[in-house]
Scaffold this active site. Structure first.
Site, mmCIF file in Angstrom:
data_model
loop_
_atom_site.group_PDB
_atom_site.id
_atom_site.type_symbol
_atom_site.label_atom_id
_atom_site.label_comp_id
_atom_site.label_asym_id
_atom_site.label_seq_id
_atom_site.Cartn_x
_atom_site.Cartn_y
_atom_site.Cartn_z
ATOM 1 N N LYS A 1 5.211 2.139 6.160
ATOM 2 C CA LYS A 1 4.564 3.145 7.023
ATOM 3 C C LYS A 1 3.099 3.336 6.624
ATOM 4 C CE LYS A 1 7.512 6.374 5.775
ATOM 5 N NZ LYS A 1 8.375 5.620 4.824
ATOM 6 N N ARG B 1 10.471 14.795 8.690
ATOM 7 C CA ARG B 1 11.565 14.155 7.956
ATOM 8 C C ARG B 1 12.871 14.913 8.100
ATOM 9 N NH1 ARG B 1 8.122 11.379 3.827
ATOM 10 N NH2 ARG B 1 9.536 10.389 2.377
ATOM 11 N N ARG C 1 5.320 -2.226 -5.770
ATOM 12 C CA ARG C 1 4.132 -1.556 -5.215
ATOM 13 C C ARG C 1 3.162 -1.115 -6.316
ATOM 14 N NH1 ARG C 1 4.869 3.272 -1.114
ATOM 15 N NH2 ARG C 1 6.245 4.047 -2.749
ATOM 16 N N ARG D 1 3.702 4.337 -8.762
ATOM 17 C CA ARG D 1 4.083 5.723 -8.469
ATOM 18 C C ARG D 1 5.265 6.162 -9.329
ATOM 19 N NH1 ARG D 1 4.298 6.548 -1.984
ATOM 20 N NH2 ARG D 1 6.265 7.522 -2.539
ATOM 21 N N ARG E 1 15.971 8.249 -2.989
ATOM 22 C CA ARG E 1 15.154 8.447 -1.781
ATOM 23 C C ARG E 1 15.813 7.799 -0.563
ATOM 24 N NH1 ARG E 1 10.032 5.904 -4.093
ATOM 25 N NH2 ARG E 1 9.201 5.951 -1.984
HETATM 26 P P1 AP5 Z 1 4.209 1.266 1.926
HETATM 27 O O1 AP5 Z 1 3.337 1.020 3.096
HETATM 28 O O2 AP5 Z 1 3.639 1.972 0.757
HETATM 29 O O3 AP5 Z 1 5.596 1.909 2.417
HETATM 30 P P2 AP5 Z 1 5.932 3.387 2.937
HETATM 31 O O4 AP5 Z 1 6.852 3.237 4.105
HETATM 32 O O5 AP5 Z 1 4.681 4.167 3.130
HETATM 33 O O6 AP5 Z 1 6.808 3.891 1.710
HETATM 34 P P3 AP5 Z 1 6.728 5.249 0.872
HETATM 35 O O7 AP5 Z 1 7.443 4.961 -0.425
HETATM 36 O O8 AP5 Z 1 5.350 5.761 0.801
HETATM 37 O O9 AP5 Z 1 7.614 6.147 1.746
HETATM 38 P P4 AP5 Z 1 8.252 7.452 1.345
HETATM 39 O O10 AP5 Z 1 8.577 7.974 2.671
HETATM 40 O O11 AP5 Z 1 9.397 7.356 0.416
HETATM 41 O O12 AP5 Z 1 7.141 8.178 0.459
HETATM 42 P P5 AP5 Z 1 6.137 9.362 0.786
HETATM 43 O O13 AP5 Z 1 4.904 9.132 0.039
HETATM 44 O O14 AP5 Z 1 6.051 9.598 2.249
HETATM 45 O O15 AP5 Z 1 4.760 -0.172 1.452
HETATM 46 C C1 AP5 Z 1 5.559 -0.309 0.310
HETATM 47 C C2 AP5 Z 1 5.164 -1.584 -0.450
HETATM 48 O O16 AP5 Z 1 5.424 -2.733 0.341
HETATM 49 C C3 AP5 Z 1 3.679 -1.676 -0.824
HETATM 50 O O17 AP5 Z 1 3.580 -2.306 -2.069
HETATM 51 C C4 AP5 Z 1 3.064 -2.564 0.267
HETATM 52 O O18 AP5 Z 1 1.953 -3.295 -0.231
HETATM 53 C C5 AP5 Z 1 4.232 -3.475 0.634
HETATM 54 N N1 AP5 Z 1 4.296 -3.765 2.075
HETATM 55 C C6 AP5 Z 1 4.110 -2.853 3.079
HETATM 56 N N2 AP5 Z 1 4.287 -3.431 4.282
HETATM 57 C C7 AP5 Z 1 4.613 -4.733 4.020
HETATM 58 C C8 AP5 Z 1 4.939 -5.834 4.853
HETATM 59 N N3 AP5 Z 1 4.964 -5.695 6.188
HETATM 60 N N4 AP5 Z 1 5.220 -7.014 4.273
HETATM 61 C C9 AP5 Z 1 5.204 -7.139 2.927
HETATM 62 N N5 AP5 Z 1 4.915 -6.143 2.079
HETATM 63 C C10 AP5 Z 1 4.624 -4.953 2.614
HETATM 64 O O19 AP5 Z 1 6.921 10.599 0.146
HETATM 65 C C11 AP5 Z 1 7.064 10.735 -1.250
HETATM 66 C C12 AP5 Z 1 7.806 12.021 -1.566
HETATM 67 O O20 AP5 Z 1 7.047 13.160 -1.076
HETATM 68 C C13 AP5 Z 1 9.183 12.191 -0.897
HETATM 69 O O21 AP5 Z 1 10.210 11.587 -1.660
HETATM 70 C C14 AP5 Z 1 9.317 13.705 -0.837
HETATM 71 O O22 AP5 Z 1 9.671 14.238 -2.089
HETATM 72 C C15 AP5 Z 1 7.882 14.160 -0.515
HETATM 73 N N6 AP5 Z 1 7.625 14.262 0.927
HETATM 74 C C16 AP5 Z 1 6.732 13.542 1.656
HETATM 75 N N7 AP5 Z 1 6.760 13.892 2.948
HETATM 76 C C17 AP5 Z 1 7.704 14.859 3.052
HETATM 77 C C18 AP5 Z 1 8.208 15.612 4.145
HETATM 78 N N8 AP5 Z 1 7.775 15.420 5.402
HETATM 79 N N9 AP5 Z 1 9.188 16.511 3.896
HETATM 80 C C19 AP5 Z 1 9.659 16.727 2.633
HETATM 81 N N10 AP5 Z 1 9.217 16.035 1.553
HETATM 82 C C20 AP5 Z 1 8.245 15.114 1.763
HETATM 83 MG MG MG Z 2 3.805 5.836 2.143
#
Ligand code: AP5
Ligand code: MG
Length: 218
Positions: A13, A88, A127, A160, A171
Site C-alpha cells: 500500500k 481499518r 523491508r 520497523r 498483524r
Molecule cells: P509496503 O509498501 O511497505 O507495504 P504496506 O502495505 O504499506 O505494509 P505495512 O506493513 O505498512 O502495512 P500495515 O498496514 O501493517 O502497517 P501500517 O504502517 O499501516 O511494502 C512492504 C515491503 O514490500 C517493502 O519492503 C517494499 O519495498 C516491498 N514491496 C512493496 N510492493 C512490492 C511489490 N509490488 N513487489 C515487490 N516488493 C514490494 O500500520 C502499522 C501499525 O499502526 C498497525 O499495526 C496499527 O498498530 C497502527 N495503525 C495504523 N493505521 C491504523 C488504523 N487505521 N487504525 C488502527 N491502528 C492503525
Molecule cells: Mg505502509
C-alpha cells in the site's frame, strides 16, 4: 483522485501510494506513518499508540479517527488524496464517510490489494525504511544502491519494530479479524476495485492505471 488503499500488511500500500502520488500529484495520508511520526516526536498520542503498534494490534478508533479528521480539516485535500492504512474498522469507515460528506469530497474508489500470505511474509521480513524520508526498500525486491543508505535522501535505513515474524503474524490475524469486513462494506457501496498485490511494483501500477481509465477517473 480520492482513493482508499485497503489490504493486508505488506501488500504494498505504502509503496504504491508513493508511485501514485508522484504521478497524479495527490496527497499521501498514511495513518501508520502519522503514528510513527508521533512516536518519534514523543507526542502524547504517540506514546499511547506505541504499545498497541509494538504488539501488532490496532490503535483505538478514537485516536486514529481524531488524527484523520483533523488532518482532513487542516489540509487542503481538494486536489485529491490517497488514504493508506485507513480506515481499518467499520467504525473508522463510517466516521470517514461523514467527514468526507461534510467536505463534499466523496471517495472515487477503494483499491483492495489481494495478496498471498507468503508474499506478505517475504516482503515484511525484508523491508527496510528510510529514517529521514520514509521511503520503503526491500533487501532483495527493491534494494538500495548502497546497503543501509536511502537512494533518494542519503538517510539511514532501518527495520520497523513491528516487522518481526511474530508481530507480522499478529498483524495478519488482526487484519483478517477486524479489517477484512471492509471489503463487504465497500462492495455494497460499489466502490471496491480488486488488484493483485502479488504483482511487482510497475506491473501493479499499470494495472491500477487501466482500472482508473476504465472507471473514468483519469
Ligand atoms: P509496503 O509498501 O511497505 O507495504 P504496506 O502495505 O504499506 O505494509 P505495512 O506493513 O505498512 O502495512 P500495515 O498496514 O501493517 O502497517 P501500517 O504502517 O499501516 O511494502 C512492504 C515491503 O514490500 C517493502 O519492503 C517494499 O519495498 C516491498 N514491496 C512493496 N510492493 C512490492 C511489490 N509490488 N513487489 C515487490 N516488493 C514490494 O500500520 C502499522 C501499525 O499502526 C498497525 O499495526 C496499527 O498498530 C497502527 N495503525 C495504523 N493505521 C491504523 C488504523 N487505521 N487504525 C488502527 N491502528 C492503525
Ligand atoms: Mg505502509
Amino acid at each position: 483522485m480520492r482513493l482508499v488503499l485497503l489490504g493486508p500488511p505488506g501488500a504494498g500500500k505504502g509503496t504504491q501510494a508513493n508511485v501514485l502520488c508522484k504521478e497524479f500529484k495527490v496527497l499521501h495520508i498514511s495513518t501508520g506513518d502519522l503514528l510513527r511520526e508521533a512516536v518519534r516526536n514523543k507526542a502524547a498520542v504517540g506514546l499511547e499508540a506505541k504499545a498497541y503498534m509494538d504488539k501488532g494490534e490496532l490503535v483505538p478508533d478514537e485516536i486514529v479517527t481524531k488524527m484523520i479528521t483533523e488532518k482532513l480539516k487542516d489540509t487542503d485535500v481538494s486536489s485529491g488524496f490517497i488514504l493508506d492504512g485507513f480506515p481499518r474498522t467499520k467504525r473508522q469507515a463510517e466516521i470517514l464517510d461523514k467527514a468526507l460528506e461534510t467536505l463534499r469530497l466523496p471517495l472515487d474508489m477503494v483499491v483492495y490489494f489481494e495478496t498471498k500470505e507468503d508474499t506478505i511474509l517475504r516482503r515484511l521480513t525484508g523491508r527496510r525504511v528510510c529514517r529521514k524520508c520514509g521511503y520503503n526498500f526491500h533487501v532483495t525486491n527493491i534494494p538500495p544502491k548502497k546497503e543501509g543508505v536511502c537512494d533518494y535522501c542519503g538517510g539511514e535505513l532501518y527495520q520497523r519494530d513491528d516487522d518481526k515474524e511474530v508481530t507480522i503474524r499478529k498483524r495478519i490475524d488482526v487484519y483478517n479479524n477486524q479489517t477484512k469486513e471492509l471489503i463487504d462494506y465497500y462492495t455494497e457501496k460499489k466502490l471496491l476495485h480488486k488488484a493483485s498485490g502479488d504483482l511487482e511494483v510497475n506491473a501493479l501500477f499499470s494495472e491500477l492505471k487501466k482500472g482508473f481509465k476504465e472507471s473514468g477517473m483519469i
